[in-house]
Design a protein around this motif. Structure first.
Motif, PDB file in Angstrom:
ATOM      1  N   LYS A 102       0.970  -1.116  -0.074  1.00  0.00           N
ATOM      2  CA  LYS A 102      -0.249  -0.142   0.020  1.00  0.00           C
ATOM      3  C   LYS A 102       0.856   1.441   0.023  1.00  0.00           C
ATOM      4  N   ILE A 103       2.061   1.191   0.836  1.00  0.00           N
ATOM      5  CA  ILE A 103       2.869   2.581   0.766  1.00  0.00           C
ATOM      6  C   ILE A 103       3.450   2.662  -0.758  1.00  0.00           C
ATOM      7  N   VAL A 104       3.737   1.457  -1.486  1.00  0.00           N
ATOM      8  CA  VAL A 104       4.193   1.715  -2.793  1.00  0.00           C
ATOM      9  C   VAL A 104       3.169   2.291  -3.596  1.00  0.00           C
ATOM     10  N   THR A 105       1.982   1.734  -3.645  1.00  0.00           N
ATOM     11  CA  THR A 105       0.838   2.140  -4.528  1.00  0.00           C
ATOM     12  C   THR A 105       0.831   3.649  -4.326  1.00  0.00           C
ATOM     13  N   LEU A 106       0.636   3.846  -2.902  1.00  0.00           N
ATOM     14  CA  LEU A 106       0.224   5.503  -2.601  1.00  0.00           C
ATOM     15  C   LEU A 106       1.404   6.380  -3.001  1.00  0.00           C
ATOM     16  N   VAL A 107       2.560   5.819  -3.124  1.00  0.00           N
ATOM     17  CA  VAL A 107       3.572   6.790  -3.486  1.00  0.00           C
ATOM     18  C   VAL A 107       3.347   6.972  -4.860  1.00  0.00           C
ATOM     19  N   PHE A 108       3.189   5.905  -6.016  1.00  0.00           N
ATOM     20  CA  PHE A 108       3.345   6.116  -7.368  1.00  0.00           C
ATOM     21  C   PHE A 108       1.778   6.534  -7.724  1.00  0.00           C
ATOM     22  N   GLU A 109       0.796   6.320  -7.220  1.00  0.00           N
ATOM     23  CA  GLU A 109      -0.502   6.786  -7.384  1.00  0.00           C
ATOM     24  C   GLU A 109      -0.564   8.293  -7.463  1.00  0.00           C
ATOM     25  N   ASN A 110       0.088   8.754  -6.229  1.00  0.00           N
ATOM     26  CA  ASN A 110      -0.077  10.162  -6.055  1.00  0.00           C
ATOM     27  C   ASN A 110       1.348  10.974  -6.650  1.00  0.00           C
ATOM     28  N   ASN A 111       1.898  10.208  -7.369  1.00  0.00           N
ATOM     29  CA  ASN A 111       3.002  10.748  -8.034  1.00  0.00           C
ATOM     30  C   ASN A 111       3.964  11.610  -7.325  1.00  0.00           C
ATOM     31  N   LEU A 112       4.440  10.907  -6.309  1.00  0.00           N
ATOM     32  CA  LEU A 112       5.253  11.723  -5.298  1.00  0.00           C
ATOM     33  C   LEU A 112       6.889  11.876  -5.434  1.00  0.00           C
ATOM     34  N   LEU A 113       7.169  11.044  -6.443  1.00  0.00           N
ATOM     35  CA  LEU A 113       8.729  10.943  -6.858  1.00  0.00           C
ATOM     36  C   LEU A 113       8.993  12.066  -8.056  1.00  0.00           C
ATOM     37  N   ASN A 114      10.142  12.695  -8.167  1.00  0.00           N
ATOM     38  CA  ASN A 114      10.662  12.967  -9.494  1.00  0.00           C
ATOM     39  C   ASN A 114      10.903  11.876 -10.292  1.00  0.00           C
ATOM     40  N   GLU A 115      11.298  12.206 -11.681  1.00  0.00           N
ATOM     41  CA  GLU A 115      11.351  11.286 -12.678  1.00  0.00           C
ATOM     42  C   GLU A 115      12.318  10.248 -12.250  1.00  0.00           C
TER      43      GLU A 115
END
Length: 79
Positions: A26-39
């Motif tokens: 769920k942590i992984v999903t939330l980070v990527f669904e919410n586009n929290l990382l730079n490219e």
């Protein structure tokens, strides 16, 4: 509450070791669904060696340090 538009180069998650795999995922999903990382950003999750992310499409690599594991996830899905 408003969503943050801030993006990060590194997100480090040191969740409780007793988390079930679903909660770590769920942590992984939330980070990527919410586009929290730079490219070129990376998500690092510290966990016990019993937690297995080996089939996750965004897992880049894992590193073992004693009884601890660090899993590294990137924006691009790994085929």
């Amino acid at each position: 509450m408003e969503k943050s538009n801030t993006k990060y180069d590194v997100i480090f998650a040191d969740a409780p070791y007793e988390f079930e795999l679903e909660l770590f995922e769920k942590i992984v999903t939330l980070v990527f669904e919410n586009n929290l990382l730079n490219e070129e950003g990376i998500l690092v999750i510290e966990h016990s060696k019993q937690t297995n992310f080996k089939n996750h499409t965004r897992l880049s690599y894992q590193k073992k340090y004693g009884g601890n594991m660090f899993s590294f996830f990137e924006n691009e899905e790994i085929a």
